[in-house]
Design a protein around this motif. Structure first.
Motif, PDB file in Angstrom:
ATOM      1  N   THR B 104       0.843  -1.192   0.000  1.00 22.37           N
ATOM      2  CA  THR B 104       0.000   0.000   0.000  1.00 22.37           C
ATOM      3  C   THR B 104       0.880   1.246   0.000  1.00 22.37           C
ATOM      4  O   THR B 104       0.687   2.156  -0.794  1.00 22.37           O
ATOM      5  CB  THR B 104      -0.897   0.028   1.261  1.00 22.37           C
ATOM      6  OG1 THR B 104      -1.686  -1.154   1.273  1.00 22.37           O
ATOM      7  CG2 THR B 104      -1.785   1.246   1.262  1.00 22.37           C
ATOM      8  N   GLY B 105       1.857   1.291   0.905  1.00 22.81           N
ATOM      9  CA  GLY B 105       2.743   2.455   1.003  1.00 22.81           C
ATOM     10  C   GLY B 105       2.347   3.372   2.142  1.00 22.81           C
ATOM     11  O   GLY B 105       1.162   3.569   2.410  1.00 22.81           O
ATOM     12  N   ASP B 106       3.364   3.909   2.816  1.00 23.30           N
ATOM     13  CA  ASP B 106       3.116   4.835   3.926  1.00 23.30           C
ATOM     14  C   ASP B 106       2.432   6.096   3.418  1.00 23.30           C
ATOM     15  O   ASP B 106       2.576   6.474   2.259  1.00 23.30           O
ATOM     16  CB  ASP B 106       4.451   5.243   4.575  1.00 23.30           C
ATOM     17  CG  ASP B 106       5.103   4.087   5.306  1.00 23.30           C
ATOM     18  OD1 ASP B 106       4.367   3.274   5.886  1.00 23.30           O
ATOM     19  OD2 ASP B 106       6.356   3.996   5.290  1.00 23.30           O
ATOM     20  N   LEU B 107       1.761   6.771   4.308  1.00 23.91           N
ATOM     21  CA  LEU B 107       1.127   8.041   3.940  1.00 23.91           C
ATOM     22  C   LEU B 107       2.184   9.116   3.695  1.00 23.91           C
ATOM     23  O   LEU B 107       3.146   9.225   4.455  1.00 23.91           O
ATOM     24  CB  LEU B 107       0.206   8.508   5.069  1.00 23.91           C
ATOM     25  CG  LEU B 107      -1.135   7.792   5.165  1.00 23.91           C
ATOM     26  CD1 LEU B 107      -1.686   7.878   6.570  1.00 23.91           C
ATOM     27  CD2 LEU B 107      -2.121   8.401   4.178  1.00 23.91           C
ATOM     28  N   SER B 109       2.080  12.124   4.336  1.00 24.06           N
ATOM     29  CA  SER B 109       2.143  13.077   5.452  1.00 24.06           C
ATOM     30  C   SER B 109       3.138  12.644   6.524  1.00 24.06           C
ATOM     31  O   SER B 109       3.497  13.430   7.382  1.00 24.06           O
ATOM     32  CB  SER B 109       0.759  13.279   6.063  1.00 24.06           C
ATOM     33  OG  SER B 109       0.153  12.040   6.305  1.00 24.06           O
ATOM     34  N   LEU B 110       3.594  11.368   6.481  1.00 21.98           N
ATOM     35  CA  LEU B 110       4.569  10.901   7.463  1.00 21.98           C
ATOM     36  C   LEU B 110       6.004  11.057   6.957  1.00 21.98           C
ATOM     37  O   LEU B 110       6.954  10.734   7.665  1.00 21.98           O
ATOM     38  CB  LEU B 110       4.305   9.428   7.801  1.00 21.98           C
ATOM     39  CG  LEU B 110       2.914   9.113   8.388  1.00 21.98           C
ATOM     40  CD1 LEU B 110       2.697   7.616   8.515  1.00 21.98           C
ATOM     41  CD2 LEU B 110       2.732   9.788   9.740  1.00 21.98           C
ATOM     42  N   TYR B 120      -3.029   6.298  -4.066  1.00 27.53           N
ATOM     43  CA  TYR B 120      -3.863   5.143  -3.673  1.00 27.53           C
ATOM     44  C   TYR B 120      -5.031   4.912  -4.639  1.00 27.53           C
ATOM     45  O   TYR B 120      -6.167   4.693  -4.227  1.00 27.53           O
ATOM     46  CB  TYR B 120      -4.376   5.289  -2.231  1.00 27.53           C
ATOM     47  CG  TYR B 120      -3.276   5.515  -1.218  1.00 27.53           C
ATOM     48  CD1 TYR B 120      -2.312   4.517  -0.992  1.00 27.53           C
ATOM     49  CD2 TYR B 120      -3.163   6.705  -0.509  1.00 27.53           C
ATOM     50  CE1 TYR B 120      -1.283   4.715  -0.078  1.00 27.53           C
ATOM     51  CE2 TYR B 120      -2.134   6.909   0.407  1.00 27.53           C
ATOM     52  CZ  TYR B 120      -1.207   5.913   0.614  1.00 27.53           C
ATOM     53  OH  TYR B 120      -0.197   6.101   1.521  1.00 27.53           O
ATOM     54  N   ASP B 123      -5.313  -0.302  -4.450  1.00 20.68           N
ATOM     55  CA  ASP B 123      -4.738  -0.725  -3.179  1.00 20.68           C
ATOM     56  C   ASP B 123      -3.854  -1.949  -3.434  1.00 20.68           C
ATOM     57  O   ASP B 123      -3.756  -2.424  -4.576  1.00 20.68           O
ATOM     58  CB  ASP B 123      -5.823  -0.976  -2.127  1.00 20.68           C
ATOM     59  CG  ASP B 123      -6.822  -2.046  -2.538  1.00 20.68           C
ATOM     60  OD1 ASP B 123      -6.437  -3.013  -3.229  1.00 20.68           O
ATOM     61  OD2 ASP B 123      -7.999  -1.933  -2.154  1.00 20.68           O
TER      62      ASP B 123
END
Lengths: 229, 291
Positions: B104-107, B109-110, B120, B123
């Protein structure tokens, strides 16, 4: 104003597969104005379902389904009827379906898709959110929208990022998928999680030019009438 | 021997992760590649891990391939829509890359570009499905390809969880991933072998090889940081104590990792070493583990 349109009948009948006693809920707000879930459409749906062998054990049109306190107070006198139903078919926008699913411990089926009208709002304020994606998925997620409840908008299940049920983005925010899991468990519908959801048609999330210039709301017709001098 | 043939023949697989740097300097990657050559079955290349902008996974996989390593192309759904994902998959195939790990992959914003628009569009389940479509000779909307792909797709799972909901959601998603073509799984870091054995028991019937994740501990601070901030990682107090009392922290961390590998060898089909900066120490850890 939120514009909704009825899902194809085949899709709705598919949701009701294996169920007999159905309670229909309509909304006297935006759904009535949209022609998707007002008194006329609820009556029409009742006869269609009966023609298809379903036992419609009750129906009700409430204003407004997006207001959970109203949903509860209006349904309370009908508790016995609702309790006897296998499921509730909800003919309104994504907010209304989510508000009913959060208020009644029954399987809740969405009968409508919510159409993006490019930014217009004006509904009752609640914590439910609808992205007007035009392909309502609430049937599969216990009446909690995965596009808005999950910060990544994932539709086939959780990522690995939650800790103690909270989203990695914000420790104050519940993991949407854990909420969905608990809701489906409560409604004995965990099998829904195994259904593969194909990629969304995001073109349906773009408002069409027609939708951006009308909300189908009866009062909007005032625009075409003579102006007050 | 390819990762596919190692896993299909039931041999124990060893994979190691490398993370490209921010920038065009590839000296480090090339040095690591030489050290890993002949020691690991395959090498994963992360896709802008933690949402920090870096050199790309696809180009780095190509470099590793040229060095004689077998790359695993990690692909997240965070930055590319379905057109870009499919196009990069076709590119990977023509570069001779066989293994793809769908995530999926990290957001964003992080990471270090929190202003970025998260994608996204697909998925991880749908990405695996898309890979399978390309393998069959079609794109996701059903158009026929001039030349199909031949990927060996893999996926990830978090075996240790803190809520019932999270565990069940992980298992159900794992089954979905298998249903759309995942052929192997690499896991989040494992520190408690007993808990991992329970997880392996739950997925016994799934019929896919599982490579247990191993992250060598570098310090007490790192262990505590992961426990607090990295979802799905639970370093037991006992190991943290061991690190605290150790005179040579690095040697103890490597020793703990080697012991984990020795125990994991009996209960799963491979290990996946995520050395996070210690890539050059991977051969020594494998030596200590007797691999």
């Amino acid at each position: 104003m939120i514009v909704s349109q009825q899902k194809p009948l085949e899709e709705i009948l598919g949701y009701l597969d294996g169920e007999d006693r159905i309670f229909i809920l309509g909304c006297n707000g935006c759904a009535e104005a949209s022609g998707s879930g007002g008194p006329a459409q609820v009556a029409e749906m009742q006869s269609i379902l009966e023609e298809n062998g379903k036992n419609v054990i009750g129906s009700m049109v409430i204003d407004f389904l997006c207001q959970k306190a109203l949903v509860k107070s209006r349904l309370r006198p009908r508790t016995e009827q609702v309790g006897a139903a296998d499921s509730i078919l909800i003919m309104t926008c994504g907010l209304g379906v989510q508000a009913v699913a959060a208020s009644v411990n029954k399987i809740c089926h969405p009968a409508c898709d919510t159409v993006n009208i490019g930014g217009s709002r004006g509904e009752w304020k609640g914590k439910e959110r609808c992205l007007e994606c035009g392909e309502c998925l609430l049937e599969y997620t216990g009446g909690i929208c995965p596009l808005t409840a999950c910060t990544k908008g994932l539709i086939n299940g959780a990522c690995g990022g939650a800790s103690n049920g909270k989203c990695e983005l914000d420790p104050e925010r519940d993991c949407g998928w854990e909420l969905i899991y608990e809701r489906l468990k409560q409604k004995n519908q965990l099998d829904k999680l195994k259904i593969l959801i194909p990629p969304k048609d995001y073109s349906k999330m773009m408002p069409s030019p027609k939708m951006m210039s009308t909300s189908l709301w009866a009062l909007e017709q005032i625009d075409q009438e003579e102006k007050i001098e | 021997m390819s990762l596919r043939s190692v896993l299909e023949s039931g041999k124990f697989a060893i994979t190691a992760e490398v993370g490209p740097l921010k920038g065009t300097d590839i000296n480090e990657i090339e040095e690591v590649a030489e050290l890993l050559l002949g020691r690991v079955t395959a090498t994963n290349v992360t896709d802008q891990q933690s949402s920090v902008m870096r050199l790309g996974s696809l180009a780095t996989c190509h470099l590793l391939k040229e060095k004689g390593l077998e790359p695993v192309f990690q692909m997240t759904c965070r930055d590319r829509n379905r057109l870009a994902l499919q196009s990069d998959l076709l590119s990977a195939h023509v570069l001779g890359i066989e293994n793809v790990l769908a995530l999926t992959g990290d957001l964003p914003s992080l990471g270090d570009h929190p202003q970025a628009k998260p994608v996204y569009d697909l998925d991880s389940v749908q990405l695996l499905w898309a890979i399978n479509r390309l393998n069959e000779g079609y794109d996701v909307v059903g158009n026929e390809l001039h030349g199909k792909t031949d990927f060996f797709p893999g996926a990830v799972v978090t075996p240790e969880t803190d809520t019932e909901a999270k565990l069940e959601l992980q298992l159900i998603k794992m089954e979905k991933k298998i249903a759309v073509g995942a052929k192997f799984f690499q896991t989040q870091a494992v520190y408690n072998v007993d808990n991992f054995a329970k997880f392996m028991k739950r997925v016994e019937g799934f019929g896919v090889p599982i490579l247990a994740g191993v992250i060598p501990l570098k310090s007490v601070g790192m262990a505590r940081f992961m426990n607090k901030n990295v979802s799905g990682v639970f370093v037991p107090e006992e190991l943290i104590d061991k690190m605290a009392k150790a005179e040579d922290k690095a040697a103890t961390g490597m020793d703990i990792a080697a012991n984990l590998i020795k125990e994991l060898k009996h209960i799963c089909q491979g290990v996946h070493l995520m050395a996070i900066g210690w890539e050059k120490r991977v051969p020594a850890i494998l030596d200590a583990a007797g691999l």
